[in-house]
Scaffold this active site. Structure first.
Site, PDB file in Angstrom:
ATOM      1  N   LYS A 119       0.758  -1.136  -0.295  1.00 55.14           N
ATOM      2  CA  LYS A 119      -0.006  -0.076   0.427  1.00 55.14           C
ATOM      3  C   LYS A 119       1.143   1.442  -0.327  1.00 55.14           C
ATOM      4  O   LYS A 119       0.596   1.849  -0.821  1.00 55.14           O
ATOM      5  CB  LYS A 119      -1.245  -0.121   1.103  1.00 55.14           C
ATOM      6  CG  LYS A 119      -1.785  -1.148   0.835  1.00 55.14           C
ATOM      7  CD  LYS A 119      -3.798  -0.822   1.306  1.00 55.14           C
ATOM      8  CE  LYS A 119      -4.104  -1.723   1.056  1.00 55.14           C
ATOM      9  NZ  LYS A 119      -5.753  -1.751   1.522  1.00 55.14           N
ATOM     10  N   LYS A 201      -3.798 -10.245  -6.472  1.00 58.37           N
ATOM     11  CA  LYS A 201      -5.350 -11.108  -6.134  1.00 58.37           C
ATOM     12  C   LYS A 201      -5.912  -9.785  -7.071  1.00 58.37           C
ATOM     13  O   LYS A 201      -5.972  -8.137  -7.237  1.00 58.37           O
ATOM     14  CB  LYS A 201      -5.050 -11.137  -4.666  1.00 58.37           C
ATOM     15  CG  LYS A 201      -5.239  -9.807  -3.889  1.00 58.37           C
ATOM     16  CD  LYS A 201      -5.458  -9.481  -2.199  1.00 58.37           C
ATOM     17  CE  LYS A 201      -6.115  -8.638  -1.305  1.00 58.37           C
ATOM     18  NZ  LYS A 201      -6.504  -7.908  -0.879  1.00 58.37           N
ATOM     19  N   LYS A 204     -10.514  -4.471  -4.194  1.00 57.21           N
ATOM     20  CA  LYS A 204     -11.565  -3.698  -4.471  1.00 57.21           C
ATOM     21  C   LYS A 204     -11.230  -2.144  -4.395  1.00 57.21           C
ATOM     22  O   LYS A 204     -12.302  -2.475  -5.371  1.00 57.21           O
ATOM     23  CB  LYS A 204     -11.875  -3.478  -2.909  1.00 57.21           C
ATOM     24  CG  LYS A 204     -13.192  -3.471  -2.309  1.00 57.21           C
ATOM     25  CD  LYS A 204     -13.665  -3.148  -1.384  1.00 57.21           C
ATOM     26  CE  LYS A 204     -13.444  -4.279  -0.192  1.00 57.21           C
ATOM     27  NZ  LYS A 204     -12.529  -4.235   1.040  1.00 57.21           N
TER      28      LYS A 204
HETATM   29  P1  ATP Z   1      -8.694  -3.329  -0.833  1.00 55.74           P
HETATM   30  O1  ATP Z   1      -8.475  -3.213  -1.485  1.00 55.74           O
HETATM   31  O2  ATP Z   1      -9.737  -2.177  -0.269  1.00 55.74           O
HETATM   32  O3  ATP Z   1      -7.421  -3.432   0.221  1.00 55.74           O
HETATM   33  P2  ATP Z   1      -9.451  -6.037   0.113  1.00 55.74           P
HETATM   34  O4  ATP Z   1     -10.188  -6.434  -1.546  1.00 55.74           O
HETATM   35  O5  ATP Z   1      -8.173  -6.721  -0.138  1.00 55.74           O
HETATM   36  O6  ATP Z   1      -9.096  -4.765   0.107  1.00 55.74           O
HETATM   37  P3  ATP Z   1     -10.605  -6.503   2.109  1.00 55.74           P
HETATM   38  O7  ATP Z   1     -11.369  -5.619   3.130  1.00 55.74           O
HETATM   39  O8  ATP Z   1      -9.203  -6.126   2.529  1.00 55.74           O
HETATM   40  O9  ATP Z   1     -10.331  -6.567   1.351  1.00 55.74           O
HETATM   41  O10 ATP Z   1     -10.563  -7.604   3.002  1.00 55.74           O
HETATM   42  C1  ATP Z   1     -11.847  -8.526   2.984  1.00 55.74           C
HETATM   43  C2  ATP Z   1     -11.507  -9.994   3.495  1.00 55.74           C
HETATM   44  O11 ATP Z   1     -11.504 -10.291   2.305  1.00 55.74           O
HETATM   45  C3  ATP Z   1      -9.944 -10.292   3.961  1.00 55.74           C
HETATM   46  O12 ATP Z   1     -10.569 -11.799   4.751  1.00 55.74           O
HETATM   47  C4  ATP Z   1      -9.252 -10.747   2.822  1.00 55.74           C
HETATM   48  O13 ATP Z   1      -8.250 -11.864   3.458  1.00 55.74           O
HETATM   49  C5  ATP Z   1      -9.766 -11.338   1.820  1.00 55.74           C
HETATM   50  N1  ATP Z   1      -9.826 -11.111   0.498  1.00 55.74           N
HETATM   51  C6  ATP Z   1      -9.221  -9.503   0.081  1.00 55.74           C
HETATM   52  N2  ATP Z   1      -9.327  -9.873  -1.393  1.00 55.74           N
HETATM   53  C7  ATP Z   1      -8.912 -11.407  -1.652  1.00 55.74           C
HETATM   54  C8  ATP Z   1      -8.394 -12.248  -2.718  1.00 55.74           C
HETATM   55  N3  ATP Z   1      -8.722 -11.812  -3.839  1.00 55.74           N
HETATM   56  N4  ATP Z   1      -8.989 -13.721  -2.798  1.00 55.74           N
HETATM   57  C9  ATP Z   1      -9.798 -13.495  -1.157  1.00 55.74           C
HETATM   58  N5  ATP Z   1      -9.834 -13.330  -0.485  1.00 55.74           N
HETATM   59  C10 ATP Z   1      -9.614 -11.878  -0.201  1.00 55.74           C
END
Ligand code: ATP
Ligand code: LTN
Length: 335
Positions: A119, A201, A204
């Protein structure tokens, strides 16, 4: 009631940031599991809104995303009667314990966190102190509830290890105070990759919206994104080294249909990637359809959502404050 030992089920805590629209990665990696765990565990869930401001948020958008995520999680199957489900900012104990834990977390430990490194690269103009200390707030979230298990995607396991280390350090400095939590990472869907760059990965906050399927995407958009998914040039549906794109699509198909890889390979033998991509798109659309329908009902009823999160915060605060009081007493603050 939660202390009447004989019938108390193990406790589960997890949270998700309302930092954007919920993705298929969030759903398959974590949220689908949250709903299922409610039968066997004493679950508590939160929207980690305090965590979102480690990256700049537009206030109106944050409010919108928070409401949307809350309604969506109810649609996914979180039952607020059984599982307190609240907004992190409504329970001040999270920020209060986070400060104490900051003082039991080493600079070097935080520096090693890969999410912080990723980040900081992505937001090089805003490497704020909150982004750096984010894991001790996450540790506070978990430790306040004496959680035994924390369902998360693979990317969060490093934060969970740190949480255990902080808890152990505190317990050893005083006396047993915190339960040491264990990560619950499912094998399937633990790391769903971007459809446009399967070495990263799905996230969001990805700028490339074609790489990311949102749980609330319209069926046409879902199909279009799958049809455009990046794959290799081999054109044979099987799981293998160096086939990140196809491996990812197989993982998604398996999570949404329940079929194992051998069955998928058998069913798609002799068929090209085009057919497979369309089948994955269809499976995802059908899987998400009932969730989207329930979302439409919940999101129109703001009074109900408010009631649920207020009730959730009240129940959560009751548990959290007990842990916080213990901590404050042990540290030596005058109560
Ligand atoms: P950001 O992009 O804002 O960091 P994010 O999409 O990574 O958001 P989080 O809110 O950080 O999402 O994560 C929520 C949950 O979803 C966590 O348990 C995280 O491990 C899971 N998660 C996030 N992205 C993935 C992915 N690509 N595959 C599987 N699990 C995921
Ligand atoms: N850091 C997590 C979200 C999160 C969380 C938590 C997950 C905040 N607090 C407590 C599990 C338990 C993330 O970014 N995915």
């Amino acid at each position: 009631m939660e202390n009447q030992a004989p019938e108390r089920k193990p406790r589960v805590f997890s949270a998700i940031q309302p930092s954007g629209s919920v993705t298929l990665g969030n759903y398959l990696g974590a949220l689908k599991n949250w709903a299922a765990l409610q039968d066997d565990y004493d679950c508590i869930f939160a929207l980690a809104d305090l965590h979102t401001i480690t990256v700049r948020q537009e206030p109106a958008k944050l409010r919108h995303n928070t409401l949307e995520a809350y309604a969506l999680l109810l649609a996914i199957g979180i039952d607020p009667q059984r599982s307190p489900f609240f907004l992190q900012s409504h329970v001040p104990a999270h920020s209060q314990l986070a400060w104490v834990l900051d003082c039991y977390t080493q600079f070097g430990e935080l520096q090693r966190m890969t999410q912080f490194k990723d980040k900081s690269k992505k937001h090089a103009d805003n490497i704020n102190a909150g982004l750096f200390t984010y894991p001790s707030l996450m540790a506070a979230d978990i430790l306040l509830y004496q959680a035994n298990f924390v369902p998360i995607g693979e990317d969060q396991t490093q934060h969970l290890e740190l949480t255990r280390n902080i808890a152990e350090r505190f317990n050893n400095s005083y006396s047993p105070t915190f339960t040491l939590p264990q990560a619950l990472v499912r094998k399937e869907g633990k790391r769903i990759m971007s459809l446009q760059d399967p070495s990263h990965k799905m996230s969001k906050s990805d700028e490339n919206v074609n790489g990311c399927v949102y749980v609330l995407d319209k069926p046409d958009d879902i199909m279009r994104k799958f049809k455009r998914a990046i794959t290799d040039s081999e054109a044979s549906v099987h799981y293998g080294e160096g086939k990140n794109g196809i491996n990812n699509l197989m993982d998604i198909y398996s999570c949404t249909t329940g079929e194992d890889y051998a069955t998928i390979e058998h069913d798609f033998a002799g068929k090209g990637y085009g057919d497979f991509k369309a089948a994955v798109g269809e499976a995802v659309i059908e899987h998400l359809r009932p969730i989207q329908e329930r979302f439409a009902q919940y999101s129109g009823d703001k009074a109900y959502l408010e009631k649920c999160w207020n009730d959730g915060a009240e129940k959560a605060a009751h548990i959290a404050n007990r842990t916080l009081q213990k901590v404050m007493k042990k540290v030596g603050f005058v109560l």
